[in-house]
Design a protein around this motif. Structure first.
Motif, short mmCIF file in Angstrom:
data_model
loop_
_atom_site.label_atom_id
_atom_site.label_comp_id
_atom_site.label_asym_id
_atom_site.label_seq_id
_atom_site.Cartn_x
_atom_site.Cartn_y
_atom_site.Cartn_z
N TRP A 153 -66.30 15.12 -5.03
CA TRP A 153 -64.98 14.51 -4.93
C TRP A 153 -64.79 13.83 -3.57
O TRP A 153 -65.22 14.36 -2.55
N ALA A 154 -64.12 12.68 -3.58
CA ALA A 154 -63.72 11.98 -2.36
C ALA A 154 -62.21 12.17 -2.20
O ALA A 154 -61.43 11.80 -3.08
N LEU A 155 -61.81 12.75 -1.08
CA LEU A 155 -60.41 13.08 -0.85
C LEU A 155 -59.91 12.47 0.46
O LEU A 155 -60.69 12.03 1.29
N MET A 156 -58.58 12.47 0.61
CA MET A 156 -57.93 12.18 1.88
C MET A 156 -57.61 13.51 2.58
O MET A 156 -57.73 14.59 1.99
N ALA A 188 -53.41 2.11 -10.59
CA ALA A 188 -54.53 2.71 -11.32
C ALA A 188 -55.85 2.30 -10.68
O ALA A 188 -55.95 1.25 -10.04
N TYR A 189 -56.88 3.14 -10.87
CA TYR A 189 -58.21 2.74 -10.45
C TYR A 189 -58.63 1.50 -11.21
O TYR A 189 -58.18 1.24 -12.33
N ASP A 190 -59.52 0.72 -10.58
CA ASP A 190 -59.94 -0.54 -11.19
C ASP A 190 -61.45 -0.68 -11.05
O ASP A 190 -61.98 -0.75 -9.93
N ASP A 191 -62.16 -0.70 -12.18
CA ASP A 191 -63.62 -0.77 -12.15
C ASP A 191 -64.12 -2.08 -11.58
O ASP A 191 -65.21 -2.13 -10.98
N LEU A 205 -66.66 10.11 -8.16
CA LEU A 205 -66.11 10.81 -6.99
C LEU A 205 -64.59 10.71 -6.91
O LEU A 205 -63.97 11.43 -6.13
N LEU A 206 -63.98 9.82 -7.70
CA LEU A 206 -62.55 9.56 -7.58
C LEU A 206 -61.76 10.55 -8.43
O LEU A 206 -61.92 10.61 -9.65
#
Length: 502
Positions: A153-156, A188-191, A205-206
Motif C-alpha cells: 500500500w502507498a499511503l500519506m 476517482a483514480y484514473d488509469d 498500491l492505491l
C-alpha cells in the motif's frame, strides 16, 4: 464528551483534546526527526513517527485529565504528498519520503519537456512536482524496485497513523486529490493518468478512497494499549493539513482567503468550481462536499527562520530554554525594534524549495558591516512574507481580492511578523483562536463523522473563533511595494547563475 485531533506535520507530531465547542483542553507535541541520507533526500523513520504520535496522544489525554471513554471520536491531519509505503503486514518497507524531498526533480524536468504535465492537467488540476507520490513511485521504479516489490500500500502520513489506530487501510480523498493520482473533478483514480506517468503496474498500491467525515474504523486493542485511547473509539477519515487549517480558520464559503506560514507557505481559498490553469499550483478536493481547495504554495515559509535560529542562535536558545522562555520571543523583539526602512536587505526564502524555479536557493543581498541581527532577522521575516505575497498575487488572477486574510502557522504567533504580513499585503490580517489549528481541523472532521454536528458548516460555526486582527499601516504601502519589487529584481538577476551552485 471531548474530541481528539492528531496532526503529523513535517517537523512535529501533535495531539490535542478539544471540547465539543472547539476549545483546547490540552496539547502535546514531540519533534520528529528528518533524515538526510543524501543531499535532496529528506526522509522519516515511520516507526519512530508512530511512537511519537502514540506518546503525544497519551500525554494529551493525561494533561486533559479526561477519561479515554469520554473522547467521542478521533481524526488525523497530516502533511500531504511524500510517500509512506507499507507491506501486507502493515510494516514500512523503507523510510518515508517527505514532501520537501527533491530527489525526483530530474523526472519532473523530463515530464515537463515531454509535455506530460500539460497533457494531464485537466484531470489532475495541479502542477507536477518532485515530492508527489506519482513522481516518487516512478523514481522508485528506476532506483529502488525491490522496495516496490515488498510494498502493498502507498499511503500519506495521516493515513498511516489512522491505519495504526484502526488496522484498516484507506486513502482519504483530500490528501490523495493533491497527489496527481486522481481525476480530481471526478474524485476517482484514473488509469490514463497512471499510464501517462508510467506507473500502471503499480495500480495495486492505491488504497480504497474515503471522505474526511467517513468512519474509517475504530481504535484497536493494540492501539488503545499504545495510546491510552479507549478501544472501540471511532476514527474519522481525517484531512490533508491544508484542509484542516482551512476548516480551523472558517473556510466554509468562497469569500475568505487563508495563508499558512509553516514549513510550507500555503495560500488558499475554496471554490465550487475546480480552477484549472498552468499558472496555478494546485486545485484539490476540499473536506466539505461540493467544494474544491485552490492553493498556491511552496516550501518557502517559516522553516527559514527555524533554520537560522538553529544554526546561529544556539547559545540564546539554550539560555531561553533554561529560563522557560522561547528564543523566538527574542527574535520578535529584535525585529520589532528595527524599523522597516532601515532593513534594506533582501532575503530569498529558498532554503527548502522555491516558487520561482527548480535551481533557486536562499541568500541575503545587501548585507553591510553596520547591519545587526535585528536587520537580518527582519529581512527573513519580510522575505517569507514576500514569498506568500507572490503566491497570493497568483491566486488573485482567479478571484477577487479578499477583505481580510486569515493567517495560521508559526508566523501567526508573532505580533511583529503578523504586522509585516499586513503591511506587505496591505490587507487586514485575522488570527484564529487556538494554537493547534491542524489538530482542530481534524477534530472538526471527527465531530461531523460521529454526528455531533450534522455538517461541516455547523461544526465550524460552533468550533471556530477569531482571536485578533491586525490592520496594515497604510503609510508603508510604498515602502513595501518597493521592497517587494527589489525582492523580485534580485530573483531575476540571480536566475542565470543559480544552476552553477547546484
Amino acid at each position: 464528551m471531548y474530541l481528539l485531533g492528531i496532526d503529523n506535520g513535517l517537523t512535529m507530531a501533535k495531539a490535542a483534546v478539544f471540547t465539543l465547542d472547539g476549545r483546547e483542553v490540552a496539547v502535546a507535541a514531540e519533534k520528529t526527526d528528518t533524515l538526510t541520507p543524501r543531499p535532496g533526500h529528506l526522509e522519516r523513520d515511520v516507526r519512530a513517527m508512530w511512537a511519537s504520535t502514540a506518546a503525544v496522544i497519551r500525554q494529551a489525554i493525561g494533561a486533559a485529565a479526561v477519561h479515554p471513554a469520554d473522547i467521542a471520536s478521533v481524526a488525523c491531519a497530516g502533511h500531504g504528498n511524500g510517500l509512506y509505503l507499507i507491506n501486507n503486514a502493515g510494516e514500512p518497507v523503507r523510510n518515508a519520503i517527505l514532501s520537501t524531498d527533491s530527489r525526483a526533480r530530474d523526472i519532473v524536468a523530463e515530464w515537463l519537456a515531454a509535455g506530460i504535465d500539460e497533457a494531464v492537467l485537466p484531470k489532475t488540476t495541479q502542477r507536477v512536482w518532485a515530492a508527489q507520490p506519482a513522481v516518487l513511485l516512478q523514481w522508485l521504479k528506476r532506483h529502488e524496485p525491490a522496495a516496490l516489490e515488498r510494498a502493498r500500500w502507498a499511503l500519506m502520513a495521516k493515513d498511516y497513523i489512522r491505519y495504526r489506530l484502526t488496522g484498516e487501510v484507506a486513502a482519504e480523498l483530500t490528501d490523495f486529490s493533491g497527489a496527481s493520482l486522481l481525476h480530481v473533478p471526478k474524485m476517482a483514480y484514473d488509469d490514463d493518468l497512471l499510464s501517462a506517468f508510467g506507473i500502471t503496474d503499480l495500480r495495486h498500491l492505491l488504497p480504497p478512497l474515503l471522505r474526511s467525515a467517513d468512519i474509517a474504523g475504530r481504535v484497536t486493542a493494540q492501539a488503545a494499549a499504545e495510546t491510552g485511547l479507549a478501544e472501540g473509539t471511532p476514527v474519522a477519515g481525517g484531512v490533508f493539513d491544508i484542509d484542516a487549517c482551512g476548516l480551523a480558520v472558517g473556510l466554509v464559503d468562497e469569500s475568505p482567503l487563508c495563508a499558512i506560514a509553516g514549513t510550507w507557505g500555503n495560500n488558499q481559498y475554496i471554490s465550487k468550481t475546480p480552477v484549472v490553469s498552468p499558472d496555478l499550483f494546485m486545485t484539490s478536493c476540499y473536506a466539505i462536499p461540493g467544494y474544491f481547495l485552490v492553493l498556491e504554495g511552496s516550501a518557502t515559509s517559516a522553516s527559514n527562520l527555524e533554520w537560522f535560529v538553529t544554526e546561529f542562535f544556539g547559545a540564546e536558545n539554550a539560555l531561553a530554554a533554561k529560563q522557560g522562555k522561547s528564543v523566538y520571543d527574542l527574535c520578535n523583539g529584535l525585529v520589532a525594534a528595527t524599523r522597516p526602512e532601515e532593513a534594506n536587505i533582501a532575503f530569498l526564502p529558498f532554503l527548502y524549495g522555491s516558487n520561482v524555479g527548480p535551481d533557486a536557493t536562499a541568500c541575503f543581498l545587501g548585507l553591510s558591516g553596520w547591519h545587526t541581527r535585528g536587520h537580518v532577522l527582519r529581512a527573513i521575516y519580510e522575505g517569507v512574507a514576500f514569498g506568500h505575497r507572490t503566491h497570493i498575487e497568483r491566486l488573485l488572477r482567479f478571484r477577487a481580492r479578499p477583505a481580510t486574510i486569515r493567517l495560521t502557522g508559526g508566523a501567526a504567533r508573532s505580533e511583529a511578523w503578523v504586522q509585516i504580513f499586513a503591511d506587505a499585503l496591505q490587507t487586514p490580517v485575522e488570527i484564529p483562536d487556538g494554537t493547534e489549528l491542524g489538530a482542530l481541523g481534524a477534530a472538526i472532521a471527527a465531530a461531523v463523522a460521529t454526528g455531533i454536528y450534522s455538517t461541516f458548516e455547523e461544526a465550524v460555526g460552533a468550533m471556530v473563533r477569531l482571536a485578533r486582527r491586525q490592520e496594515p499601516d497604510r503609510a508603508r504601502r510604498g515602502l513595501y511595494d518597493a521592497k517587494f519589487e527589489r525582492y523580485h529584481q534580485s530573483i531575476r538577476a540571480l536566475d542565470p547563475v543559480w544552476a552553477a551552485f547546484r
